[in-house]
Design an enzyme around this catalytic site. Sequence first.
Site, PDB file in Angstrom:
ATOM      1  N   HIS A  79     -75.616  80.235 -30.340  1.00 49.16           N
ATOM      2  CA  HIS A  79     -74.823  80.057 -29.108  1.00 49.16           C
ATOM      3  C   HIS A  79     -73.324  80.183 -29.411  1.00 49.16           C
ATOM      4  O   HIS A  79     -72.567  80.742 -28.623  1.00 49.16           O
ATOM      5  CB  HIS A  79     -75.092  78.683 -28.488  1.00 49.16           C
ATOM      6  CG  HIS A  79     -76.534  78.430 -28.151  1.00 49.16           C
ATOM      7  ND1 HIS A  79     -77.325  77.571 -28.883  1.00 49.16           N
ATOM      8  CD2 HIS A  79     -77.330  78.916 -27.168  1.00 49.16           C
ATOM      9  CE1 HIS A  79     -78.539  77.536 -28.357  1.00 49.16           C
ATOM     10  NE2 HIS A  79     -78.577  78.337 -27.311  1.00 49.16           N
TER      11      HIS A  79
ATOM     12  N   GLN B 227     -79.731  88.836 -28.666  1.00 51.68           N
ATOM     13  CA  GLN B 227     -80.783  89.806 -28.978  1.00 51.68           C
ATOM     14  C   GLN B 227     -82.078  89.088 -29.388  1.00 51.68           C
ATOM     15  O   GLN B 227     -83.167  89.627 -29.284  1.00 51.68           O
ATOM     16  CB  GLN B 227     -80.283  90.727 -30.108  1.00 51.68           C
ATOM     17  CG  GLN B 227     -81.262  91.782 -30.576  1.00 51.68           C
ATOM     18  CD  GLN B 227     -81.583  92.811 -29.496  1.00 51.68           C
ATOM     19  OE1 GLN B 227     -80.720  93.196 -28.732  1.00 51.68           O
ATOM     20  NE2 GLN B 227     -82.840  93.226 -29.440  1.00 51.68           N
ATOM     21  N   LYS B 228     -81.922  87.837 -29.815  1.00 48.69           N
ATOM     22  CA  LYS B 228     -83.081  87.018 -30.208  1.00 48.69           C
ATOM     23  C   LYS B 228     -84.157  87.009 -29.117  1.00 48.69           C
ATOM     24  O   LYS B 228     -85.345  87.018 -29.387  1.00 48.69           O
ATOM     25  CB  LYS B 228     -82.577  85.598 -30.490  1.00 48.69           C
ATOM     26  CG  LYS B 228     -83.576  84.473 -30.363  1.00 48.69           C
ATOM     27  CD  LYS B 228     -84.312  84.260 -31.637  1.00 48.69           C
ATOM     28  CE  LYS B 228     -85.159  83.015 -31.729  1.00 48.69           C
ATOM     29  NZ  LYS B 228     -85.690  82.475 -30.541  1.00 48.69           N
TER      30      LYS B 228
ATOM     31  N   HIS C 149     -76.468  75.798 -31.106  1.00 49.99           N
ATOM     32  CA  HIS C 149     -76.446  76.063 -32.544  1.00 49.99           C
ATOM     33  C   HIS C 149     -75.552  77.281 -32.783  1.00 49.99           C
ATOM     34  O   HIS C 149     -74.920  77.802 -31.845  1.00 49.99           O
ATOM     35  CB  HIS C 149     -77.874  76.280 -33.076  1.00 49.99           C
ATOM     36  CG  HIS C 149     -78.681  77.282 -32.309  1.00 49.99           C
ATOM     37  ND1 HIS C 149     -78.334  78.618 -32.213  1.00 49.99           N
ATOM     38  CD2 HIS C 149     -79.830  77.158 -31.582  1.00 49.99           C
ATOM     39  CE1 HIS C 149     -79.227  79.265 -31.492  1.00 49.99           C
ATOM     40  NE2 HIS C 149     -80.142  78.397 -31.082  1.00 49.99           N
TER      41      HIS C 149
END
Length: 248
Positions: free
Chosen positions: A30, A141-142, A27
């Site tokens: 990425h 960072q997610k 998505h």
Amino acid sequence: MKVVRTIADLDAGTGIVGLVPTMGALHAGHEALIAAARAECETVVVSLFVNAAQFNEDADLVAYRRDEARDAAIAEEAGADVLFAPAADEMYPPGYQTWVDVDELSRGLEGAHRPGHFRAVATVCLKLFNIVRPRFAYFGQKDAQQLAVVRRLVRDLDLDLTVRSIPTVRDADGLALSSRNARLSAEERALALSLPRALATRDPDAARAMLDGLDVDYVEVADFDPPVLAAAVRVGSTRLIDNVILDG
Ligand code: AMP
């Protein structure tokens, strides 16, 4: 873009190599990682490997979206030169038995709810680093704890590469992009929006109060570099994680 399935066939060349490890179901999050790699590397390798060892729930693994043709098109469009998409037994041949554990950082938060998860993440990342030999590796960072674990792994084992972190990409309504969002019904998605809204308070007590009524695994400040307020909730059968950076 070249699609490579075996370690023997992978030749990332001699210039600056960037690696973007993914499990597919690509998505815009990425795509942001791949674009960052494209901007500073001569060769961009995207790995596509659904690492079964890091899943704790069979249902989650079975439900994981697999569509290599779609992922290949997205990776190529975003700027990848090589898609490394090995089969499971290329990465874990019969007799495989070596694992790397980033001890303390793997214990809390996600680690407390997903036993063995970070051991599997650290191991597959170390293997990918050895196989691809990147100068830079790009992580979101997610997954703040994953980022902390990988940074520690690189430092502790003296790996010759730099870990780059990319800010969390969100939908317009604030929900962090995740392959698992596709599993949410419209009603569940509306409930899931409490997660980014609660974290946006940057206050653990206020966030906990806002998540009251949801199935919350944790809401905690984590002393990573930088520190974050991180949370995990279950909405129906889908587990979502998110975090915000706490500045200063
Ligand atoms: P995954 O394929 O979900 O294992 O994720 C591969 C990489 O993409 C990891 O470094 C993730 O942290 C990163 N990633 C996943 N979602 C996002 C997002 N919404 N924004 C930025 N990076 C992300």
